[in-house]
Design a protein around this motif. Structure first.
Motif, PDB file in Angstrom:
ATOM      1  N   LEU A 400      33.748  44.330  44.548  1.00 52.40           N
ATOM      2  CA  LEU A 400      32.782  44.626  43.493  1.00 52.40           C
ATOM      3  C   LEU A 400      33.468  45.158  42.240  1.00 52.40           C
ATOM      4  CD1 LEU A 400      29.804  46.235  45.455  1.00 52.40           C
ATOM      5  CD2 LEU A 400      29.731  44.157  44.075  1.00 52.40           C
ATOM      6  N   LEU A 401      34.466  46.026  42.422  1.00 49.23           N
ATOM      7  CA  LEU A 401      35.192  46.557  41.268  1.00 49.23           C
ATOM      8  C   LEU A 401      35.925  45.439  40.539  1.00 49.23           C
ATOM      9  CD1 LEU A 401      36.036  48.990  39.583  1.00 49.23           C
ATOM     10  CD2 LEU A 401      37.976  49.313  41.141  1.00 49.23           C
ATOM     11  N   ALA A 402      36.555  44.548  41.286  1.00 49.26           N
ATOM     12  CA  ALA A 402      37.247  43.415  40.658  1.00 49.26           C
ATOM     13  C   ALA A 402      36.253  42.503  39.943  1.00 49.26           C
ATOM     14  CB  ALA A 402      38.028  42.631  41.716  1.00 49.26           C
ATOM     15  N   PHE A 403      35.090  42.275  40.563  1.00 51.71           N
ATOM     16  CA  PHE A 403      34.063  41.447  39.938  1.00 51.71           C
ATOM     17  C   PHE A 403      33.602  42.063  38.621  1.00 51.71           C
ATOM     18  CE2 PHE A 403      29.505  40.985  39.144  1.00 51.71           C
ATOM     19  CZ  PHE A 403      29.393  39.609  39.015  1.00 51.71           C
ATOM     20  N   ALA A 404      33.301  43.361  38.639  1.00 57.18           N
ATOM     21  CA  ALA A 404      32.832  44.025  37.420  1.00 57.18           C
ATOM     22  C   ALA A 404      33.898  44.002  36.338  1.00 57.18           C
ATOM     23  CB  ALA A 404      32.421  45.459  37.739  1.00 57.18           C
ATOM     24  N   ALA A 405      35.166  44.141  36.743  1.00 58.03           N
ATOM     25  CA  ALA A 405      36.254  44.133  35.760  1.00 58.03           C
ATOM     26  C   ALA A 405      36.395  42.771  35.090  1.00 58.03           C
ATOM     27  CB  ALA A 405      37.566  44.538  36.428  1.00 58.03           C
ATOM     28  N   VAL A 406      36.378  41.695  35.869  1.00 59.06           N
ATOM     29  CA  VAL A 406      36.534  40.364  35.262  1.00 59.06           C
ATOM     30  C   VAL A 406      35.290  39.982  34.464  1.00 59.06           C
ATOM     31  CG1 VAL A 406      38.195  39.575  36.975  1.00 59.06           C
ATOM     32  CG2 VAL A 406      35.759  39.150  37.349  1.00 59.06           C
ATOM     33  N   ALA A 407      34.115  40.502  34.864  1.00 59.13           N
ATOM     34  CA  ALA A 407      32.918  40.275  34.053  1.00 59.13           C
ATOM     35  C   ALA A 407      33.038  41.012  32.727  1.00 59.13           C
ATOM     36  CB  ALA A 407      31.678  40.745  34.807  1.00 59.13           C
ATOM     37  N   SER A 408      33.604  42.217  32.753  1.00 63.08           N
ATOM     38  CA  SER A 408      33.761  43.012  31.543  1.00 63.08           C
ATOM     39  C   SER A 408      34.778  42.401  30.586  1.00 63.08           C
ATOM     40  CB  SER A 408      34.179  44.441  31.913  1.00 63.08           C
ATOM     41  OG  SER A 408      34.238  45.264  30.786  1.00 63.08           O
ATOM     42  N   TYR A 456      44.130  45.503  30.035  1.00 57.63           N
ATOM     43  CA  TYR A 456      43.915  46.808  30.686  1.00 57.63           C
ATOM     44  C   TYR A 456      43.022  46.696  31.913  1.00 57.63           C
ATOM     45  CZ  TYR A 456      39.347  47.557  28.273  1.00 57.63           C
ATOM     46  OH  TYR A 456      38.056  47.472  27.819  1.00 57.63           O
ATOM     47  N   LEU A 457      42.066  45.769  31.903  1.00 57.90           N
ATOM     48  CA  LEU A 457      41.202  45.642  33.081  1.00 57.90           C
ATOM     49  C   LEU A 457      41.959  45.056  34.268  1.00 57.90           C
ATOM     50  CD1 LEU A 457      37.887  44.532  31.349  1.00 57.90           C
ATOM     51  CD2 LEU A 457      38.238  46.616  32.688  1.00 57.90           C
ATOM     52  N   LEU A 458      42.869  44.134  34.010  1.00 58.65           N
ATOM     53  CA  LEU A 458      43.682  43.583  35.101  1.00 58.65           C
ATOM     54  C   LEU A 458      44.646  44.637  35.639  1.00 58.65           C
ATOM     55  CD1 LEU A 458      44.359  39.975  33.760  1.00 58.65           C
ATOM     56  CD2 LEU A 458      42.806  40.674  35.594  1.00 58.65           C
ATOM     57  N   VAL A 459      45.144  45.502  34.759  1.00 53.09           N
ATOM     58  CA  VAL A 459      45.994  46.603  35.222  1.00 53.09           C
ATOM     59  C   VAL A 459      45.198  47.531  36.130  1.00 53.09           C
ATOM     60  CG1 VAL A 459      47.232  48.682  34.487  1.00 53.09           C
ATOM     61  CG2 VAL A 459      47.598  46.527  33.285  1.00 53.09           C
ATOM     62  N   VAL A 460      43.970  47.823  35.742  1.00 52.12           N
ATOM     63  CA  VAL A 460      43.112  48.693  36.566  1.00 52.12           C
ATOM     64  C   VAL A 460      42.861  48.059  37.929  1.00 52.12           C
ATOM     65  CG1 VAL A 460      40.764  49.591  36.789  1.00 52.12           C
ATOM     66  CG2 VAL A 460      42.003  49.879  34.648  1.00 52.12           C
ATOM     67  N   VAL A 461      42.542  46.775  37.949  1.00 58.50           N
ATOM     68  CA  VAL A 461      42.295  46.096  39.224  1.00 58.50           C
ATOM     69  C   VAL A 461      43.541  46.128  40.099  1.00 58.50           C
ATOM     70  CG1 VAL A 461      41.798  43.859  40.285  1.00 58.50           C
ATOM     71  CG2 VAL A 461      40.449  44.628  38.342  1.00 58.50           C
ATOM     72  N   ARG A 462      44.686  45.836  39.497  1.00 58.88           N
ATOM     73  CA  ARG A 462      45.925  45.827  40.286  1.00 58.88           C
ATOM     74  C   ARG A 462      46.211  47.205  40.877  1.00 58.88           C
ATOM     75  NH1 ARG A 462      50.753  47.579  39.283  1.00 58.88           N
ATOM     76  NH2 ARG A 462      50.426  47.786  37.042  1.00 58.88           N
ATOM     77  N   ARG A 463      46.039  48.255  40.070  1.00 52.60           N
ATOM     78  CA  ARG A 463      46.403  49.585  40.545  1.00 52.60           C
ATOM     79  C   ARG A 463      45.387  50.147  41.535  1.00 52.60           C
ATOM     80  NH1 ARG A 463      47.811  53.959  36.563  1.00 52.60           N
ATOM     81  NH2 ARG A 463      49.010  54.668  38.362  1.00 52.60           N
ATOM     82  N   VAL A 464      44.100  50.027  41.228  1.00 46.93           N
ATOM     83  CA  VAL A 464      43.089  50.658  42.071  1.00 46.93           C
ATOM     84  C   VAL A 464      42.783  49.812  43.308  1.00 46.93           C
ATOM     85  CG1 VAL A 464      40.706  51.486  42.158  1.00 46.93           C
ATOM     86  CG2 VAL A 464      42.076  51.842  40.099  1.00 46.93           C
ATOM     87  N   CYS A 465      42.758  48.495  43.144  1.00 42.56           N
ATOM     88  CA  CYS A 465      42.408  47.639  44.281  1.00 42.56           C
ATOM     89  C   CYS A 465      43.609  47.309  45.161  1.00 42.56           C
ATOM     90  CB  CYS A 465      41.769  46.344  43.777  1.00 42.56           C
ATOM     91  SG  CYS A 465      40.174  46.612  42.976  1.00 42.56           S
ATOM     92  N   MET A 466      44.799  47.253  44.569  1.00 46.81           N
ATOM     93  CA  MET A 466      45.987  46.898  45.350  1.00 46.81           C
ATOM     94  C   MET A 466      46.901  48.086  45.605  1.00 46.81           C
ATOM     95  SD  MET A 466      46.980  43.355  43.396  1.00 46.81           S
ATOM     96  CE  MET A 466      45.731  42.096  43.083  1.00 46.81           C
ATOM     97  N   GLY A 467      46.835  49.121  44.754  1.00 48.64           N
ATOM     98  CA  GLY A 467      47.671  50.289  44.938  1.00 48.64           C
ATOM     99  C   GLY A 467      49.059  50.108  44.359  1.00 48.64           C
TER     100      GLY A 467
END
Length: 521
Positions: A400-408, A456-467
């Motif tokens: 869901l976080l990744a979905f919201a990020a790519v939608a944003s 910045y949204l892809l950075v957030v997804v990589r860090r929060v979703c992948m660690g």
């Protein structure tokens, strides 16, 4: 549906939350207390906001979609005859989507709070403030009198102040005070502009002012009115450099406060530009449009750069603060679309308003859920603590976080794409009389901003979703999406997809109304 019936439905949509707010402060009737009085008042909030949502859907279903430029469900009653102030309500293709969005987000916030009430004082006060906030926002989009618009615009300030100051997090009182000081100062200046228009034109009625197209107002009067009203609306929008209250308010606010602040309150400012200034002071808008566009694109780039700085490893950035700064950039596209003075750009602005409400509302819900689970929204902590991160520990939440990020970031096929694209199309070919060379520069800067947004949204997804790969460690157990969270978030996901795949449903409502406001171009 009969317009008289719709008239009563619209009046009920606006008044019902106010009555519900008063009822929330009363003792619950016998037999409705549930397990305890707190549960009863929270259930009351869900019931009232749910009924308002149902009525708003009835309003949308009964709306004459063949004539969206016509004011429908109108109520026009004399209120203060000596000043010519009337209780005038009505909706068209511009206000209807915002009305439904407000009802939806408030209901989802009430539902979420029923299961996850933010820490703070009595739920009675919380529910009453939430319903009062809903009344103010719904009235802002429904009233057609300048004085009523100002009163509705101001109604939201007090409940949002207390929601932040009493149920917020760290530095909540300071952030709430800053929020109300900024918005009150802007509102005082805006009131002077509204009074100037009403007194010089001889009417406070928005429909009459839109029909006159600024003819009763001299060029200098229009310039002063646009400057005064525009400053007040720009604070709420928020436009750079009047945005500095927003990150603090979002960071300190409880989850539902952030959802409503981003999803609804920011739209009130941009709605005012479209509903009042574009039709009532067209010459003034023509003069100030290039400056509005310039500040809009600065906001786009500034917001994205601020987010990149917060997303960087080791920066100690807060995820909630990052999303707040992202709103500065996204609302910059809305302001750019308005500044083009074209049907394409203004339609893009209105579409981006709705898309931002859906997507950013979902993002703040998700960040609130992360904070509930980890006790922090610090990006370095989230990336370091989670190891394999959300994809491994809570795959549904990670998805869901990744979905919201790519939608944003404006992925084609989702709601975030259309508004930004149409705003840039409008900027590529602005209204006659505007310097196209300058607007081509604005278009290029805005396009560069979309790249920064994606970064910045892809950075957030990589860090929060992948660690972080070199900080992988045993992560604490993490609950995935709970039932009440699924119920609160699913409508936002579905509407984000539907708006992306079927933009004509929204554009078909707004386009005729926008063309009428702009003079039938």
């Amino acid at each position: 549906m009969n317009d008289t019936v719709l008239q009563y439905v619209l009046a009920a949509v606006v008044v019902l939350p106010l009555l519900g707010a008063a009822a929330a402060l009363l003792p619950p009737p016998p037999g409705l207390k549930g397990k305890n009085p707190d549960q009863a008042v929270l259930r009351h909030g869900v019931t009232v906001t749910g009924l308002v949502l149902v009525l708003s859907i009835v309003l949308a279903a009964g709306f004459d979609h063949g004539h969206p430029a016509t004011m429908q469900a109108s109520t026009d009653i004399s209120w203060i005859p000596a000043l010519g102030i009337r209780i005038h309500l009505g909706i068209d293709g511009i206000s209807l989507p915002l009305l439904v969005l407000t009802a939806l987000l408030t209901f989802l916030c009430a539902l979420y709070s029923y299961f996850k009430m933010p820490a703070g004082p009595s739920p009675k006060a919380f529910v009453a403030l939430l319903l009062l906030l809903e009344t103010g926002t719904l009235a802002t989009f429904a009233v057609l009198d300048l004085v009523l618009f100002f009163l509705a615009f101001e109604t939201v300030l007090i409940p949002m102040y207390f929601l932040i100051a009493r149920w917020g997090g760290e530095n909540r009182e300071k952030s709430a005070l800053r929020f109300i000081l900024y918005t009150l100062l802007g509102s005082v200046i805006m009131l002077l502009g509204l009074l100037l228009i009403g007194l010089k034109a001889g009417t406070f009625d928005m429909v009459t002012l839109a029909t006159d197209k600024g003819s009763p107002l001299s060029h200098s009067t229009q310039l002063i009115a646009v400057l005064a009203i525009g400053l007040g609306l720009a604070v709420k929008a928020p436009m750079w450099p009047l945005h500095s209250w927003l990150p603090d308010a979002h960071t300190a606010a409880p989850t539902v406060g952030s959802v409503l602040l981003a999803g609804v309150l920011l739209k009130m400012g941009t709605y005012g530009f479209v509903r009042i200034l574009l039709p009532a002071a067209p010459e003034g808008m023509q003069t100030f449009a290039p400056y509005l566009a310039a500040l809009a694109v600065v906001g786009i780039v500034y917001g994205s750069l601020a987010c990149l700085a917060l997303a960087r490893r080791g920066a100690g950035g807060d995820l909630k603060r990052l999303i707040a700064y992202s709103s500065v950039g996204h609302m910059g596209f809305v302001l750019l679309g308005i500044a083009t003075l074209t049907p394409t750009g203004v339609n893009g602005a209105l579409f981006a308003n709705i898309a931002h409400g859906l997507i950013t509302g979902l993002l703040f819900f998700l960040v609130g859920a992360l904070k509930d689970r980890y006790g922090s929204t610090d990006l370095d902590s989230l990336a370091g603590q989670t190891g394999a991160a959300l994809y491994g520990k809570a795959p549904r939440m990670g998805g869901l976080l990744a979905f919201a990020a790519v939608a944003s970031l404006g992925l084609p096929g989702l709601a975030g794409f259309w508004g930004e694209m149409l705003a840039m199309f409008g900027s590529f070919k602005p209204a006659p009389g505007l310097d196209r060379g300058a607007y081509l520069v604005f278009t290029a800067v805005a396009a560069f901003g979309t790249l920064l947004t994606a970064a910045y949204l892809l950075v957030v997804v990589r860090r929060v979703c992948m660690g972080e790969r070199d900080t992988v460690q045993a992560a604490p157990a993490l609950a995935d999406v709970r039932g009440y969270e699924f119920a609160a978030w699913t409508p936002l996901v579905v509407l984000t997809v539907l708006a992306g795949l079927w933009p004509a449903a929204l554009l078909g409502l707004t386009d005729p109304a926008v063309r009428t406001l702009l003079g039938g171009s």
